[in-house]
Write an enzyme that holds these catalytic residues in place. Structure first.
Site, short mmCIF file in Angstrom:
data_model
loop_
_atom_site.label_atom_id
_atom_site.label_comp_id
_atom_site.label_asym_id
_atom_site.label_seq_id
_atom_site.Cartn_x
_atom_site.Cartn_y
_atom_site.Cartn_z
N GLY A 94 16.79 5.58 -4.44
CA GLY A 94 16.63 4.62 -5.52
C GLY A 94 16.53 5.27 -6.87
N HIS A 112 12.89 -1.20 -20.55
CA HIS A 112 12.05 -0.62 -19.51
C HIS A 112 10.81 0.00 -20.13
CE1 HIS A 112 15.73 -0.97 -17.04
NE2 HIS A 112 14.91 -0.95 -16.01
N LYS A 150 10.14 5.65 -18.56
CA LYS A 150 11.45 5.81 -17.89
C LYS A 150 12.27 6.86 -18.60
CE LYS A 150 15.46 3.21 -16.17
NZ LYS A 150 15.38 3.81 -14.84
#
Length: 254
Positions: free
Chosen positions: A101, A159, A163
């Site tokens: 992921g 985000h 991040k």
């Protein structure tokens, strides 16, 4: 006697439902961040045996030797772009199935595919493991027709401040889907604008505009649980399979 049999059968059906019709697996979760930790929690709730490894425990691949991976059925990676390729090489090299992921490594996809095929393992990767986001990609694909009718497009993604990659892997996936469906190339617009602020889990917006009107499409993640559940279900799905898969192509089968 019949009542007892029915009672045991009912319990059996409940067990199947709770476990998502999957057997218990030995899962290794790479990454102790928010998503990795939640993935471990979801896997435990689905009755899997879970081990979690953070960066401090995996310096130089120390946690990913063939010996330490021996009992592992599948590895789920939610780390960061700086170490994900090394993790993939170690785990796939040891013959282990993987669900990745982590984003920010798309340039290496072809090389990783060859490695997976050569080792005959199972591998699922995706910019986003949320079912909602993958439904959103289908909506964006349908909306791409607007670009053939005098609309221009923009993508905005927001985000949390921690991040590391920008634009997000999901934003780039949305861009690719729309470009492929509309026949427009990267040189013809559909610019991505990124924001990093506060604790935003993840928001993606597509804006399509013409002289006559404006269309807004938006997916706003309320928590990371959708990502975690999708990743664990992908690990269950890939059990016993070989091949290189992108989550957007298999999520309907979960």
């Amino acid at each position: 006697m019949i009542e007892v049999i029915f009672a045991f059968f009912a319990i059996f059906l409940c067990e199947l439902a709770f476990n998502g019709l999957s057997r218990a697996m030995n899962l290794l979760i790479l990454g102790r961040g928010k998503t990795g930790s939640l993935t471990a929690e979801v896997a435990g709730q689905r009755r899997h045996h879970v081990r979690v490894v953070g960066a401090a425990e995996n310096i130089g691949g120390a946690a990913l030797t063939a010996e330490k991976l021996h009992e592992i059925d599948a590895v789920i990676d939610f780390t960061n772009p700086s170490c994900v390729i090394a993790n993939i090489e170690a785990c796939v090299g040891a013959g282990k199935n993987m669900v990745v992921g982590t984003t920010g490594w798309h340039a290496e996809v072809d090389r990783v595919r060859k490695l997976v095929e050569s080792r005959e393992t199972g591998f699922v990767y995706g910019a986003n493991f949320s079912i909602g986001v993958n439904l959103f990609l289908e909506v964006a694909r349908a909306a791409a027709a607007a670009l053939r009718h005098d609309y221009s497009g923009q993508i905005f993604e927001r985000h949390h401040a921690q991040k590391k990659d920008a634009p997000s892997g999901t934003a780039m996936a949305i861009q690719r889907v729309i470009q492929d469906a509309s026949g427009k190339s990267g040189d013809e617009g559909l610019e991505i604008t990124s924001f990093r602020e506060g604790d935003v889990v993840g928001m993606h917006e597509v804006v399509l505009e013409s002289a006559a009107d404006r269309i807004y499409l938006c997916h706003d993640a309320k928590s990371r649980r959708g990502f975690a559940e999708g990743a664990v279900r992908a690990a269950e799905w890939i059990a016993g399979k070989k091949g290189f898969y992108e989550f957007k192509d298999v999520w309907r089968e979960l």
